[in-house]
Design a protein around this motif. Structure first.
Motif, PDB file in Angstrom:
ATOM      1  N   ASN A 104      -7.974 -11.590  51.489  1.00  0.00           N
ATOM      2  CA  ASN A 104      -7.377 -12.763  52.146  1.00  0.00           C
ATOM      3  C   ASN A 104      -7.467 -14.009  51.271  1.00  0.00           C
ATOM      4  N   ARG A 105      -8.599 -14.192  50.603  1.00  0.00           N
ATOM      5  CA  ARG A 105      -8.763 -15.339  49.709  1.00  0.00           C
ATOM      6  C   ARG A 105      -7.757 -15.266  48.557  1.00  0.00           C
ATOM      7  N   SER A 106      -7.558 -14.080  48.020  1.00  0.00           N
ATOM      8  CA  SER A 106      -6.598 -13.886  46.929  1.00  0.00           C
ATOM      9  C   SER A 106      -5.165 -14.154  47.401  1.00  0.00           C
ATOM     10  N   LEU A 107      -4.816 -13.675  48.585  1.00  0.00           N
ATOM     11  CA  LEU A 107      -3.465 -13.883  49.124  1.00  0.00           C
ATOM     12  C   LEU A 107      -3.196 -15.364  49.372  1.00  0.00           C
ATOM     13  N   LYS A 108      -4.189 -16.075  49.907  1.00  0.00           N
ATOM     14  CA  LYS A 108      -4.026 -17.514  50.147  1.00  0.00           C
ATOM     15  C   LYS A 108      -3.893 -18.277  48.831  1.00  0.00           C
ATOM     16  N   ALA A 109      -4.674 -17.886  47.833  1.00  0.00           N
ATOM     17  CA  ALA A 109      -4.587 -18.533  46.523  1.00  0.00           C
ATOM     18  C   ALA A 109      -3.195 -18.331  45.917  1.00  0.00           C
ATOM     19  N   ALA A 110      -2.660 -17.130  46.027  1.00  0.00           N
ATOM     20  CA  ALA A 110      -1.318 -16.846  45.491  1.00  0.00           C
ATOM     21  C   ALA A 110      -0.258 -17.657  46.224  1.00  0.00           C
ATOM     22  N   GLN A 111      -0.406 -17.785  47.518  1.00  0.00           N
ATOM     23  CA  GLN A 111       0.549 -18.567  48.313  1.00  0.00           C
ATOM     24  C   GLN A 111       0.512 -20.041  47.895  1.00  0.00           C
ATOM     25  N   ALA A 129       0.459 -14.626  39.891  1.00  0.00           N
ATOM     26  CA  ALA A 129      -0.254 -13.398  39.527  1.00  0.00           C
ATOM     27  C   ALA A 129      -1.707 -13.700  39.171  1.00  0.00           C
ATOM     28  N   ALA A 130      -1.937 -14.766  38.406  1.00  0.00           N
ATOM     29  CA  ALA A 130      -3.310 -15.126  38.029  1.00  0.00           C
ATOM     30  C   ALA A 130      -4.130 -15.520  39.254  1.00  0.00           C
ATOM     31  N   SER A 131      -3.514 -16.231  40.194  1.00  0.00           N
ATOM     32  CA  SER A 131      -4.223 -16.655  41.408  1.00  0.00           C
ATOM     33  C   SER A 131      -4.464 -15.493  42.355  1.00  0.00           C
ATOM     34  N   LEU A 132      -3.579 -14.509  42.332  1.00  0.00           N
ATOM     35  CA  LEU A 132      -3.729 -13.336  43.194  1.00  0.00           C
ATOM     36  C   LEU A 132      -4.812 -12.400  42.660  1.00  0.00           C
ATOM     37  N   VAL A 133      -4.803 -12.158  41.362  1.00  0.00           N
ATOM     38  CA  VAL A 133      -5.730 -11.205  40.760  1.00  0.00           C
ATOM     39  C   VAL A 133      -7.078 -11.848  40.414  1.00  0.00           C
ATOM     40  N   GLY A 134      -7.050 -13.118  40.013  1.00  0.00           N
ATOM     41  CA  GLY A 134      -8.254 -13.793  39.524  1.00  0.00           C
ATOM     42  C   GLY A 134      -9.470 -13.716  40.430  1.00  0.00           C
ATOM     43  N   PRO A 135      -9.368 -14.125  41.700  1.00  0.00           N
ATOM     44  CA  PRO A 135     -10.561 -14.086  42.558  1.00  0.00           C
ATOM     45  C   PRO A 135     -11.161 -12.683  42.693  1.00  0.00           C
ATOM     46  N   ALA A 185      -5.314 -23.754  43.230  1.00  0.00           N
ATOM     47  CA  ALA A 185      -4.995 -22.685  44.178  1.00  0.00           C
ATOM     48  C   ALA A 185      -6.216 -21.824  44.489  1.00  0.00           C
ATOM     49  N   THR A 186      -7.062 -21.615  43.500  1.00  0.00           N
ATOM     50  CA  THR A 186      -8.211 -20.742  43.694  1.00  0.00           C
ATOM     51  C   THR A 186      -9.493 -21.483  44.093  1.00  0.00           C
ATOM     52  N   ALA A 187      -9.411 -22.800  44.198  1.00  0.00           N
ATOM     53  CA  ALA A 187     -10.611 -23.601  44.559  1.00  0.00           C
ATOM     54  C   ALA A 187     -11.023 -23.361  45.996  1.00  0.00           C
TER      55      ALA A 187
END
Length: 187
Positions: A104-111, A129-135, A185-187
């Motif tokens: 869920n955190r990854s999906l929200k970051a990608a959004q 892609a980086a925000s989805l995969v990174g976390p 996005a990932t914060a």
């Protein structure tokens, strides 16, 4: 023995509305389209006209898309939204059910990354892609090979996958235009 056909191309599955007429945008002459026509030449002005109802949805996932659509399948399959969907599916498969919060955190970051990239009028694929995969990659300690394999499974070319991985590895690369988007996005 009958030869199998794709249900979308097999005319025995078609409905009456799958054959329709549409005016030529160049001269106004009526052109009869069948749902699987990508483009046709207008019988009046001879201009190439795209099918206004052509739905290439199956080309995003069907392994036979290149046989039906030729080079058009590659164009469809390389659209950022299609790649993002495939990357999301690959991520869901790689994570375990107990990683629900991480997913869920990854999906929200990608959004968030997508919204920010579009607002800044930049190509969204790399920051999304980086925000989805990174976390998930950080939390799970995935190796470079694991991350690149996941990106490759989604259909991301090697060059772009390398750029995405480099963004995940470089923490303070302020010169990269995607860095700010990914960090926020990932914060």
């Amino acid at each position: 023995m009958s030869i199998w056909k794709c249900p979308g191309q097999d005319r025995s599955f078609w409905k009456p509305e799958d054959i329709f007429e549409s005016p030529c945008p160049h001269c106004g002459q009526s052109i009869e389209f069948w749902k699987d026509d990508i483009t046709l030449r207008c019988p009046n002005c001879k201009q190439l006209v795209g099918n206004p109802r052509f739905d290439p949805g199956c080309a995003a996932w069907c392994s036979y898309a290149s046989k039906c659509l030729g080079e058009m399948a590659k164009t469809i399959q390389s659209q950022p939204q299609i790649i993002r969907n495939r990357l999301e599916v690959a991520l869901r498969k790689k994570l375990r059910p107990e990683d629900h919060d991480l997913l869920n955190r990854s999906l929200k970051a990608a959004q968030k990354a997508e919204a920010m990239a579009l607002a800044e009028k930049t190509e969204p694929l790399i920051p999304v892609a980086a925000s989805l995969v990174g976390p998930a990659a950080r939390a799970k300690g995935w190796s470079r090979e694991e991350v690149l394999a996941l990106l490759g499974e989604a259909g991301i070319d090697d060059n772009t996958a390398g750029r995405i991985y480099q963004l995940l590895e470089s923490g303070n690369d302020a010169g990269n235009p995607y860095r700010k988007i990914i960090d926020q996005a990932t914060a």
